[in-house]
Structures are given as C-alpha cells and as structure tokens.
Design a protein around this motif. Sequence first.
Motif, mmCIF file in Angstrom:
data_model
loop_
_atom_site.group_PDB
_atom_site.id
_atom_site.type_symbol
_atom_site.label_atom_id
_atom_site.label_comp_id
_atom_site.label_asym_id
_atom_site.label_seq_id
_atom_site.Cartn_x
_atom_site.Cartn_y
_atom_site.Cartn_z
ATOM 1 N N HIS A 52 -6.312 12.472 -21.256
ATOM 2 C CA HIS A 52 -5.574 11.656 -20.834
ATOM 3 C C HIS A 52 -5.649 10.543 -21.881
ATOM 4 O O HIS A 52 -6.757 10.172 -22.516
ATOM 5 N N GLU B 176 -3.772 6.190 -22.241
ATOM 6 C CA GLU B 176 -2.947 5.134 -21.369
ATOM 7 C C GLU B 176 -1.796 4.710 -22.146
ATOM 8 O O GLU B 176 -1.698 4.790 -23.427
ATOM 9 N N GLN B 177 -0.825 4.292 -21.518
ATOM 10 C CA GLN B 177 0.369 3.689 -22.328
ATOM 11 C C GLN B 177 -0.004 2.385 -22.923
ATOM 12 O O GLN B 177 -0.720 1.748 -22.331
ATOM 13 N N TYR C 82 -8.331 1.297 -24.442
ATOM 14 C CA TYR C 82 -8.326 0.947 -23.036
ATOM 15 C C TYR C 82 -8.479 2.296 -22.349
ATOM 16 O O TYR C 82 -7.650 3.161 -22.624
ATOM 17 N N PRO C 83 -8.753 2.473 -21.046
ATOM 18 C CA PRO C 83 -9.409 1.248 -20.227
ATOM 19 C C PRO C 83 -11.050 0.951 -20.655
ATOM 20 O O PRO C 83 -11.680 0.279 -20.025
ATOM 21 N N ALA D 80 -6.440 10.942 -13.707
ATOM 22 C CA ALA D 80 -5.989 9.892 -14.380
ATOM 23 C C ALA D 80 -4.433 10.282 -14.936
ATOM 24 O O ALA D 80 -3.700 9.321 -15.476
ATOM 25 N N HIS E 53 -3.585 -4.519 -24.283
ATOM 26 C CA HIS E 53 -3.208 -4.280 -23.033
ATOM 27 C C HIS E 53 -3.033 -5.381 -22.071
ATOM 28 O O HIS E 53 -2.411 -5.604 -21.127
#
Lengths: 304, 304, 269, 269
Positions: A179, A181-182, A238-239, A213, D73
């Motif tokens: 996984h 994150e964008q 991140y996260p 996720a 982010h």
Amino acid sequence: MGIHLGSDKPSDLQTAVAMIPPGSMVALGGGLSARLPMALVREVIRAGIGDLHVVGSAHSIDVDMLAAAGLISVCEESYVGYEQDLGLAPAFRRAAQKGDLEARESCCDTILTQLRAAEMGLSFLPVHGVKGTDIESLHPEYGRITCPFTDHEYVVVPPLSPDVALIHAPIGDRQGNLHIEQPYVLDERFAVASAQVIATVDRIVSTREVVEAGIVIPFYRVSALVEVPFGAHPTSCYPGYAYDRNHLSAWVTAAGTPEGAGDYLRNYVTGVDEAGYRRRIGPERLEHLTGYQASEETWMEIFR
Amino acid sequence: MGIHLGSDKPSDLQTAVAMIPPGSMVALGGGLSARLPMALVREVIRAGIGDLHVVGSAHSIDVDMLAAAGLISVCEESYVGYEQDLGLAPAFRRAAQKGDLEARESCCDTILTQLRAAEMGLSFLPVHGVKGTDIESLHPEYGRITCPFTDHEYVVVPPLSPDVALIHAPIGDRQGNLHIEQPYVLDERFAVASAQVIATVDRIVSTREVVEAGIVIPFYRVSALVEVPFGAHPTSCYPGYAYDRNHLSAWVTAAGTPEGAGDYLRNYVTGVDEAGYRRRIGPERLEHLTGYQASEETWMEIFR
Amino acid sequence: MSYRFGLDEWFVVELARTVHDSEVVFHGFGSPCATVAMHLAKRTHAPSALLIEGAMYAVNPYPAFIPPTSNDHSLKQGAVYSMRFEEAFDMSVRGEVDHMFLSGIQIDSFGNTNVTAIGPMPTPKVKLGGGGGGCNMSATIRRLTLWTTNHRPGRCLVEKCDFVTDLGHSTREGTRLDLGYTGGGPQALITELGVFDFPEGRARLRALFPDVTRREVAEATGFDYQEAPDLGPLERPARSQIEHIRTIDPLSVRRSEFRPAELERTFPL
Amino acid sequence: MSYRFGLDEWFVVELARTVHDSEVVFHGFGSPCATVAMHLAKRTHAPSALLIEGAMYAVNPYPAFIPPTSNDHSLKQGAVYSMRFEEAFDMSVRGEVDHMFLSGIQIDSFGNTNVTAIGPMPTPKVKLGGGGGGCNMSATIRRLTLWTTNHRPGRCLVEKCDFVTDLGHSTREGTRLDLGYTGGGPQALITELGVFDFPEGRARLRALFPDVTRREVAEATGFDYQEAPDLGPLERPARSQIEHIRTIDPLSVRRSEFRPAELERTFPL
C-alpha cells in the motif's frame, strides 16, 4: 514485465540489492522529498553497485547521493534537485558538469509514455511535445512518425523497461502486496514495466491491513520485500513521517564539496547499517517527524 | 473530454437524457449483467432518442432493449448477449440480421485503446492483434503503421470520444463524485473520453461517505447526476443488489418476437416512469436481490 | 451402486489438465466450464497458478459457488486484489498471460474461431454474441486452449470459418510468424467427443472419450485431420477431481454448456 | 504606521491575477510563488477554478500552510480527490488544462525557457535541475504564465537560451503552428521588475512595479522588446489579497524565491 509468484522472496537488504547487477537500469520510486527508496539507495552504495542508468521523474537526494558515490553512468530523470528551498543538487551537478555521468535529461510525461509503451507491450508510442525543444537532442533513441489519419508529425519514443525498480512503501504484507498513499508518482508504472521490483516497507503488516488501506502494487509484481523502519528517511513516507528538512539541508551543505560528501557517506552510509543509520539520526529526531499529526501547527513547525 | 464545474447539473432523468441529441455516440457503462445504466436506457427509450451509435465492451440487455426500441443505428461493442446461461440477445440479433442496425463489432482491447487515445490526446494508437482477423474488415476507419524502431506492422486505431457516457454507480454526492466497486470495466475511461457524462446513482450520499468508499469518478467529469434507486435493475449494482436472473430471463423470452418485445417495453418502460417500474417489479423482489449478503447460501439461491 | 460421474465433469477435468502450475491463466466471460476448470486446477495440481477470474479480473479468488453470469461479485470472494480492466488487458497483450481459454461457434483446423456471425456480414444469417477481447488477446497470449461442447452436430468444426474473430495458427494474411505475433496460438481443442492438439499448427486428434469412436469424430468434423500415433482413450479423472468440481460448482452451471443428450453420458470411476 | 506589504506579496498578486475563474490551473513543483498565487486566486476572484496542486495532483485542496517542498501531504489537506500521475499529465497534454505556471533560469523573447543547463551540454558550466513535465506540457496547455524573480541581475531574460527545455511561441523548428501544437504558449511573463505580455508571440513590456524605471528594465533585459502604448505602473493589490497571502503562507516560503535586496522593497497600500 515480471511475475513473481514465489514464496522465497528475499527479505534482507543485502540479498535484495545483490539482485542488481552493475550496469542495470534502475527505476527510482517516489519523487522529490517524498517516499524515495533511501534505505535501498544506501544499501546500493554500501554494495558499490555501479555503472547504473537511473530513471525517474523529479528526484533529489537519491540521485544526488548515488552520484556522490560515483555509481551513476546515465541519469534519465526529469529533474534532480531540492526545489526552490535548497536549490540544485551539488553532487549530481558536479558529476554532470565534469562528464562523470551523462545527464540524459527527460520529461515526466515522456518517461510516463515510455513506461506505458512497456506496459502496453508496444514498441513505440508518440508524445505530444519534445519536438522543437533541445531535450530531443539528448535522445538519439527517439524517432518521428506521421499519424496515418491526420498527417501530424509526432516525436515517438521506445518502451522503457527498467531492470529493477526500487520502491518504498509505508506498509506491505509478507507476500509483497504494497500500500502507498497518493501521489503514487510513477511507482505503479515502474512496478509493471520493470523486470524486478525490490520494495522496502516501514512495517510488514497483515494482509488484511494492506487490503483495508488499499493494495496499490500487488504481490506478483514484487520480487523482494524488506522491512526497514524509516526506510525513506530523510524524505517523507506518509502516513508515517514528514520529511526531514534539516537533514536534507545538512546533506546539501556537506555535498557542496567532494570531501564533504565523502564524510557524509562514511558517517551515514558505508560506516553503518540501517539500524546504525537510525541511531545516527537519533530516535528523538525520527519521533519528531512522526509527530506531524498532532496539529497543523505541529506539522508546520517541523518545516520551519 | 469535458470538465464540468457547474453547480447546476441536471438532477432529473428527463432533463438529463434531453442532453443526448439523436445521432449521438453513446458509451454504455458497466458490463454483462452488472451495473448497466438501465434507468437511463429506459428513459432514452421513453424519450425516443434514436439513430444512436452505442459503444462499449461486453453488454447485454441495455443494447438489446435499445435495439428492440429501434434506436440504434451502429452498435460498436465487443459482445452483446446473455452468456452461456440465457444465450444470444434476441432483439439485437434480429436488428443486425435484418440490417436495421450496423453491427460494427469491436474488441474490448481495441475499444480500450481507442478511449486511451482520446484520453492521451493522441490521433492514433496501435493495437496488438486485429490484423489477420475479419474484425478489421468491419472497420474501414482503422489503418496500418510500421514501427520506426522495429519495422513491425501494427493495426492503428483512431481515438474514440463518445458524445455522452451513461454510467450507473451505487453512490455519489451532489457534486457528482461517484464511487463504484470493481470491476470498473471501462467506466473510468468513458468518463474521461466522453464530452458529457450522465450518471445515475442508487443513493445520493454525503461527500464524506463517497470519499470513504473511494471516489472513482471525480465530480468534474460528471455533467448530470440523478438519484434512481435500483437504477441498474435487472442487472446488479453491488454492494446494493445482485442481478435479477429471473427478470432477465423473462425479457429474453419476451424479446424472442417483436410483439413480445413491444409488450415488454409498454409494460416496463414507456407505460411507466422509474417509480412505476419499481412498483411493477415489486418491492419484495427488489428486497430479495439486496438479501445476498445474508449468507453464501442465500446469495447462491438468488441465482437458482 | 458404483460411483459415477458425468461427461460435464470429465470435460471440466480435461480443461483443467491444460493448466500448468505457476502459470498466469485467464478465461473471458460466458465460460462456465473454463471457470470451473481453472478453480479445479488451482485447488489440485496448480496451486501456484495466478488465476485471473474472467470478467471480475480478480486475482486468485476462492468463490463459494459459480454463478450463472461471469460478472457477479460472488466470483471475487477471497481475492485480495482485483485488476483494473486495463491492467488485465495490458498484461495479456504484452505477453505476460501464459494461458487463456477460448471457445468458438465455428472452429477451423488452424484453430481460428468465429463467435461473430454465421453467414456473411453485414446482414448474417445468425448474429452471434461477439468476441470480447479475443481478437487482440489471441494474438499475444502464450498458449490458448480451445473448447466446444457442440462438436457432435457437425456444424462447429468447419473447413472454413464464416468469419475469423480470434486468431488460430494461420489466417488469410499468413501465419503468426508472418503477422509478427508473439503468442503461441491454440495448443489444445477439447470437445465433448475428444481432444485435439496442434503439433504443426493444424488440429490432430489425440484422444477420445471412451464412449466415442474415431468414426463418430470423423463424421462430426468438417475439416481433415491427422490422428496421433498413440490415439486412445482419455485418462480417467480422479475421484477427488470430481468431488472438487461438485464443491466448486454446486449450482451446476457447467452443465448449461451441454445439450441434454450429452449430459446423459455418465462414467464409472 | 501605515499598512505596508512586500514585493513578494505584490508579485504573488500579479501571478494570481493571471488566473481566470472556472479554469483548470496547474503549477509544477518548486514554485512557492505560483502555489501561493493559485490559492490566493481560488480564495478571491476565481472560486470556481479547478486547482491542481503541483506534485500532489490534489484537486482543490485547502492547505493550512505552504510547506517548503511541493511534495508534502500538507498540500492535499481538504481535497476530496487526488489525481493519479497519469491522470494529471493526460489532462494536460490533451488540452484540458487551461493554464500553467512555468519558470525559467533563462527566458528568451519568444518565451522559450531553459531549466536544463547553462553552457553547452553534455558537460555544461552549470547543470540546472531540469524541466519536470514542461517539454510536453508547454506544447499543449492552453495558456502559460512565465515568471522569474531574477530579472534584475541581467542573466535571465536572454537573447537566446543556451538550451530550450520548454516551448515558447517559436523555436528553431518554427512556430507552434508549424509544429502542430495545440497550446497557446506564454501569455504573460512576470518578473520582479514588471510584467510582459506576448501580443504577437514576442515579449512586450506592459507594466512596471512603481519603484522600477523603464531604464532599469532595459538594462536588465538581454533581448529587444516593444513597450505597450499604455505602459504604466501595475495596479496596487487590495488589502484583502495581502491578508489572504499571509494566511495561506504563514511560513513565508514565497520569500525563498527572492534575493534579499528585493525583499527590502515594500509598498504602502
């Protein structure tokens, strides 16, 4: 371009980077200050795997550090640097200016198109621009084609199939489901277009946790998976954690001279393993970077 | 190929389908027995919008019913039928055999490639196969090209930019952000390549709920959004409801003759609005289709 | 009473036997026998195959039953990942899919298949459903397994297809080599009468169901074919294979592919 | 003491003024002033613009602060949707993006920009960072706004770029029309001295910051240019614009684009 179904995927850094022969075309995941595969970059430097052809979009310390270590022969990225904030990449720049590496500068969209050609199994694809710029002069491998329907002349590019992609993700399971994150940047494309995918994750978790996720890169694309906490440091993942602007800044200052870069590499790379690296950085500092979630104010203060 | 930022998007079926001029190229979302935009198809039949060029991958009752209503002039799909279970599409077949519509049969991957050409703004793209098959003979618009790098000759196809895409989703918010479950089939591609996107959703929900489920088609791609419960019936729209095999079977039987098809259309389409349609189907039957979640046994029994 | 099983079950076993372990295998839609066969193979001799479930594009699902449509979410249960449409098609056309099942209403001796129309387009005698993704995927996937359950009536295995939807070993534009195609074409053709292979790019009869004669096959087949030197009966399924099939497909959707007379054919173990 | 604001703030206002309402607007990375300007426009005169946030590809975010990197982010907070990389690039190259901000270390009178190298490749005097996605996007995006904060030293606005990374109105292969490009090219060039437009595909001086003379501009500019008939001072920002900038960018990352001497330039409202 590789399907990896085995249950015997390497799970330590040394074995994983041993899959990269000198002279390989190496795709670098992430971008700029985010999710760069730094633990893998450091391990490549420890192993001294050279003559690399690196490809990617807009990158920074990963390319700069490999250049400082003298391991890059061709750099095919769209950008290498630290943006307005910390400026040009000192070691990369020095190597390019001396001719120690070939800066075969490309464009994010051209790299994307070449990876798509590989993904779609096509021997060429057209791009929209490039024609008329001097970027074309850096790429004798490009061609031209006339559209049979419109007579428009396009620059066409060949597929790009890296030998290996280095990707860092916050979490993955033991099978290799990842996984991220964008923004995914080019990681999905690299995972498909590359013969091998070596991934590091901050944490190996249960398959259920990755599914919840969202699996972005499925297990059968991943040929090696290593758990390395803070494996993207000093960039963000991140996260988990924000980027370490102070450390990047320290690197940029050090890398201003070959001697400074050498000292840095001895201190933070060749003289230590990854556990040692984290000790050098210090648990308080790493903890600080994970604290961004406390409040917007806290997040902002990390960057001040 | 349309950006729809307005806050005045049509939100009733009549106004929405009035955006489709006769003669339009209409992309149909979903596939086979799943997530077909049936409420929109029925409304198009009520409005009698004809001379349509429909495009899609593998479809069934949507195309069959539009053919029964005499509204299709060109059918550019990769498959129209009810699989092994219920067989050929009676009305579509009849229209094709009589020459009432042109069956410009295509291939899932060719349609995908043509939509990608539109998405990538390219005036052509190569496909892998087609050459040597008789599918090519149905498409004088295709061409051939020789790769400048390998001398391989490819069939090339022009971009496909539908005038309007009809898409059904389980949930969406008022702005038009849509969530759908996999398989997305070509819906993402249609949403980008089409000038207009008319969407129906089973339920309009809060933006937060769509974000949590995952936005698959963002609001700026959607030009009209209508809430129609069971808008995909008699096909499925998970996680809401399974497909209504009995009803599909009844349609296939009825559509075996022009008279039977006409009776069906009067009973279930032109003689009623969507609320009336749901009453005709009956709330118990609709409820039954939502009951699949109770157990694997229950799910299986719906299809017996 | 002795343990018996049906032709539908043996047929599925023959399809399953073409699946290799650790390969990437795919079927399209409307293919109950191929669907059941893929899951049978995965649960028996090919546990490491990467199974891409038809119209769901789900990877390695473990469904509780096979529904009558290929596009039902029950087919993705147990899969942790589902491909996007383009992911599955790209994988196929760039040559990463090892094996696909493909059926035909007409099939010629080169393994070309027709699922488009009987009689000349544009206004054919019968407009068939259409080819899905076949006319690209058949060019690039490494190995194709063809099947039909309509050999006996004599109209499926034909001298020449009325329309070529999917590519066999050779078409009017030449061989796969001439066309520059990377896929290896059909390796097997399985019918309710027996099994053909394609040693030189032409169908050759390799084995028969035990209740079928060479003459019945010859009468039902519209093209000339060689027979394998060791032509004989098919190897019987194992009881465990039959049990797996019944577990995988409790609704017996596989039986929808067969004419009633064929379903009366049963065999002792 | 009267209300004063800095050149950095006015500069951002000038960038923001090029944003139209209801357009699709994008900047790349490493562009603090453009980032702040896009958010300023969105919060003032262009509330319906579709804002694509730099390296995050986030749609219409509402960040609490602007970080020193474009790939953090914090920049996607408040966005309900983020594009994939390819989604943003496809949108740009097929002509759906109305407006992009683009900077250059060298900029010529046609609006060609160089961010690749000073001196000849392959071993230049200075290897610059590189062009990101510019050499494709500059060909297709409808309108480009160029900017530099390094006009005064005289080495940015040049007769001829050492290397053309991104396309202006005309290059060695001809005009955009000759090249078949769909994008409209640079419409404005904003510097710390003033603003140029491109009425005939060549830079023309249109307005000046009030503390800058025509002579200063001429001395700093390496190419010949026309002056607009109504050449005069730029319109002063509104106090609300300045307040918005300070709210959007509490870390003052916008100031990192300016040399210290320029930051000393302040103006009364």
